[in-house]
Design a protein around this motif. Structure first.
Motif, mmCIF file in Angstrom:
data_model
loop_
_atom_site.group_PDB
_atom_site.id
_atom_site.type_symbol
_atom_site.label_atom_id
_atom_site.label_comp_id
_atom_site.label_asym_id
_atom_site.label_seq_id
_atom_site.Cartn_x
_atom_site.Cartn_y
_atom_site.Cartn_z
ATOM 1 N N ARG A 51 115.736 51.703 94.759
ATOM 2 C CA ARG A 51 114.336 51.743 95.208
ATOM 3 C C ARG A 51 113.365 51.781 94.031
ATOM 4 N NH1 ARG A 51 113.763 53.158 100.800
ATOM 5 N NH2 ARG A 51 115.787 53.697 101.660
ATOM 6 N N LYS A 52 113.842 52.236 92.896
ATOM 7 C CA LYS A 52 112.998 52.323 91.703
ATOM 8 C C LYS A 52 112.954 51.017 90.918
ATOM 9 C CE LYS A 52 113.724 57.241 91.090
ATOM 10 N NZ LYS A 52 114.169 58.297 90.185
ATOM 11 N N GLY A 53 113.751 50.049 91.309
ATOM 12 C CA GLY A 53 113.774 48.762 90.617
ATOM 13 C C GLY A 53 115.184 48.344 90.299
ATOM 14 N N ILE A 54 115.328 47.615 89.220
ATOM 15 C CA ILE A 54 116.649 47.137 88.825
ATOM 16 C C ILE A 54 117.007 47.670 87.444
ATOM 17 C CG2 ILE A 54 116.523 45.052 90.230
ATOM 18 C CD1 ILE A 54 116.411 44.265 86.763
ATOM 19 N N THR A 55 118.308 47.790 87.220
ATOM 20 C CA THR A 55 118.837 48.188 85.930
ATOM 21 C C THR A 55 119.926 47.191 85.576
ATOM 22 O OG1 THR A 55 118.478 50.511 86.483
ATOM 23 C CG2 THR A 55 119.952 50.047 84.635
ATOM 24 N N LEU A 56 119.923 46.711 84.339
ATOM 25 C CA LEU A 56 120.956 45.775 83.922
ATOM 26 C C LEU A 56 122.292 46.484 83.764
ATOM 27 C CD1 LEU A 56 119.142 43.705 81.143
ATOM 28 C CD2 LEU A 56 119.382 43.172 83.567
ATOM 29 N N THR A 57 123.337 45.826 84.202
ATOM 30 C CA THR A 57 124.700 46.292 83.949
ATOM 31 C C THR A 57 125.062 45.851 82.525
ATOM 32 O OG1 THR A 57 125.700 44.238 84.713
ATOM 33 C CG2 THR A 57 125.328 45.966 86.387
ATOM 34 N N PRO A 58 126.186 46.297 81.990
ATOM 35 C CA PRO A 58 126.610 45.768 80.683
ATOM 36 C C PRO A 58 126.733 44.233 80.702
ATOM 37 C CG PRO A 58 127.816 47.771 81.156
ATOM 38 C CD PRO A 58 127.044 47.426 82.409
ATOM 39 N N ALA A 59 127.263 43.680 81.782
ATOM 40 C CA ALA A 59 127.338 42.220 81.904
ATOM 41 C C ALA A 59 125.933 41.617 81.954
ATOM 42 C CB ALA A 59 128.121 41.832 83.157
ATOM 43 N N GLY A 60 125.021 42.309 82.609
ATOM 44 C CA GLY A 60 123.639 41.850 82.687
ATOM 45 C C GLY A 60 122.976 41.807 81.324
ATOM 46 N N GLN A 61 123.275 42.763 80.483
ATOM 47 C CA GLN A 61 122.719 42.781 79.130
ATOM 48 C C GLN A 61 123.276 41.630 78.306
ATOM 49 O OE1 GLN A 61 120.206 44.946 78.036
ATOM 50 N NE2 GLN A 61 120.170 43.412 76.420
ATOM 51 N N ILE A 62 124.566 41.365 78.465
ATOM 52 C CA ILE A 62 125.177 40.227 77.769
ATOM 53 C C ILE A 62 124.523 38.924 78.215
ATOM 54 C CG2 ILE A 62 127.305 38.858 77.587
ATOM 55 C CD1 ILE A 62 128.820 41.601 77.685
ATOM 56 N N TYR A 63 124.308 38.784 79.533
ATOM 57 C CA TYR A 63 123.679 37.565 80.053
ATOM 58 C C TYR A 63 122.236 37.441 79.557
ATOM 59 C CZ TYR A 63 122.746 33.694 83.170
ATOM 60 O OH TYR A 63 122.427 32.453 83.662
ATOM 61 N N LEU A 64 121.528 38.557 79.476
ATOM 62 C CA LEU A 64 120.158 38.542 78.961
ATOM 63 C C LEU A 64 120.144 38.058 77.518
ATOM 64 C CD1 LEU A 64 117.120 39.216 79.110
ATOM 65 C CD2 LEU A 64 117.731 41.570 78.497
ATOM 66 N N ASN A 65 121.016 38.583 76.695
ATOM 67 C CA ASN A 65 121.072 38.161 75.297
ATOM 68 C C ASN A 65 121.385 36.674 75.184
ATOM 69 O OD1 ASN A 65 120.556 40.808 74.544
ATOM 70 N ND2 ASN A 65 122.694 41.300 74.197
ATOM 71 N N GLY A 66 122.315 36.192 76.000
ATOM 72 C CA GLY A 66 122.640 34.769 76.006
ATOM 73 C C GLY A 66 121.476 33.921 76.481
ATOM 74 N N SER A 67 120.750 34.396 77.486
ATOM 75 C CA SER A 67 119.582 33.664 77.998
ATOM 76 C C SER A 67 118.513 33.539 76.929
ATOM 77 C CB SER A 67 119.006 34.375 79.222
ATOM 78 O OG SER A 67 119.899 34.300 80.305
ATOM 79 N N ARG A 68 118.290 34.609 76.198
ATOM 80 C CA ARG A 68 117.294 34.573 75.111
ATOM 81 C C ARG A 68 117.710 33.580 74.028
ATOM 82 N NH1 ARG A 68 116.272 41.052 75.063
ATOM 83 N NH2 ARG A 68 114.510 41.055 76.502
ATOM 84 N N ARG A 69 118.982 33.575 73.687
ATOM 85 C CA ARG A 69 119.467 32.634 72.664
ATOM 86 C C ARG A 69 119.333 31.190 73.152
ATOM 87 N NH1 ARG A 69 123.433 36.615 72.130
ATOM 88 N NH2 ARG A 69 124.955 35.351 73.245
ATOM 89 N N MET A 70 119.663 30.941 74.428
ATOM 90 C CA MET A 70 119.544 29.588 74.961
ATOM 91 C C MET A 70 118.098 29.102 74.935
ATOM 92 S SD MET A 70 122.317 29.186 78.065
ATOM 93 C CE MET A 70 121.522 30.365 79.128
ATOM 94 N N LEU A 71 117.167 29.957 75.324
ATOM 95 C CA LEU A 71 115.764 29.551 75.301
ATOM 96 C C LEU A 71 115.288 29.288 73.881
ATOM 97 C CD1 LEU A 71 114.041 31.717 78.040
ATOM 98 C CD2 LEU A 71 114.358 29.253 78.011
ATOM 99 N N SER A 72 115.751 30.087 72.947
ATOM 100 C CA SER A 72 115.378 29.887 71.550
ATOM 101 C C SER A 72 115.870 28.534 71.042
ATOM 102 C CB SER A 72 115.947 31.019 70.697
ATOM 103 O OG SER A 72 115.655 30.811 69.336
ATOM 104 N N VAL A 73 117.103 28.190 71.364
ATOM 105 C CA VAL A 73 117.655 26.901 70.957
ATOM 106 C C VAL A 73 116.870 25.767 71.610
ATOM 107 C CG1 VAL A 73 119.674 25.380 71.162
ATOM 108 C CG2 VAL A 73 119.956 27.751 70.419
ATOM 109 N N GLN A 74 116.559 25.905 72.884
ATOM 110 C CA GLN A 74 115.796 24.871 73.576
ATOM 111 C C GLN A 74 114.417 24.690 72.961
ATOM 112 O OE1 GLN A 74 116.098 26.420 77.559
ATOM 113 N NE2 GLN A 74 117.682 24.952 78.108
#
Length: 87
Positions: A51-74
Motif C-alpha cells: 500500500r505504501k508503493g513498490i520496493t525493488l527486489t534484488p532481481a529488480g535492482q539488477i534489472y534497473l542497472n541493466g536498463s540504465r546501461r541500455m539507455l546509456s548505450v542507446q
C-alpha cells in the motif's frame, strides 16, 4: 529509445505506478499489466507491491542497472549517428 527500459526506470524512481504511467501516457492498469508480463517473461519478481508503493527486489535492482546501461548505450549510439551528419 527502449520503452521498456524507460518505463522500468520511471517505476523504480517514483516508487509507484501512478506517476510513471501518467508520464508515459498509459493507464495505471496497463502499466501494471506491462510489469506483470515483464516479470513473467523474466521468470522472477522485480518489485514487491504494498500500500505504501513498490520496493525493488534484488532481481529488480539488477534489472534497473541493466536498463540504465541500455539507455546509456542507446543515447550514445544516437549521438554518434547524429554526428555523422547524414553521411
Amino acid at each position: 529509445m527502449n520503452l521498456t527500459s524507460q518505463q522500468y526506470i520511471a517505476l523504480a524512481h517514483e516508487g509507484s505506478f501512478t506517476w510513471p504511467a501518467r508520464g508515459l501516457g498509459v493507464s495505471q492498469l496497463r502499466f501494471c499489466d506491462w510489469l506483470d508480463n515483464l516479470e513473467e517473461q523474466l521468470g522472477t519478481r522485480l518489485v514487491l507491491r504494498s500500500r505504501k508503493g513498490i520496493t525493488l527486489t534484488p532481481a529488480g535492482q539488477i534489472y534497473l542497472n541493466g536498463s540504465r546501461r541500455m539507455l546509456s548505450v542507446q543515447q550514445r549510439t544516437a549521438a554518434a549517428l547524429a554526428n555523422l551528419g547524414g553521411g
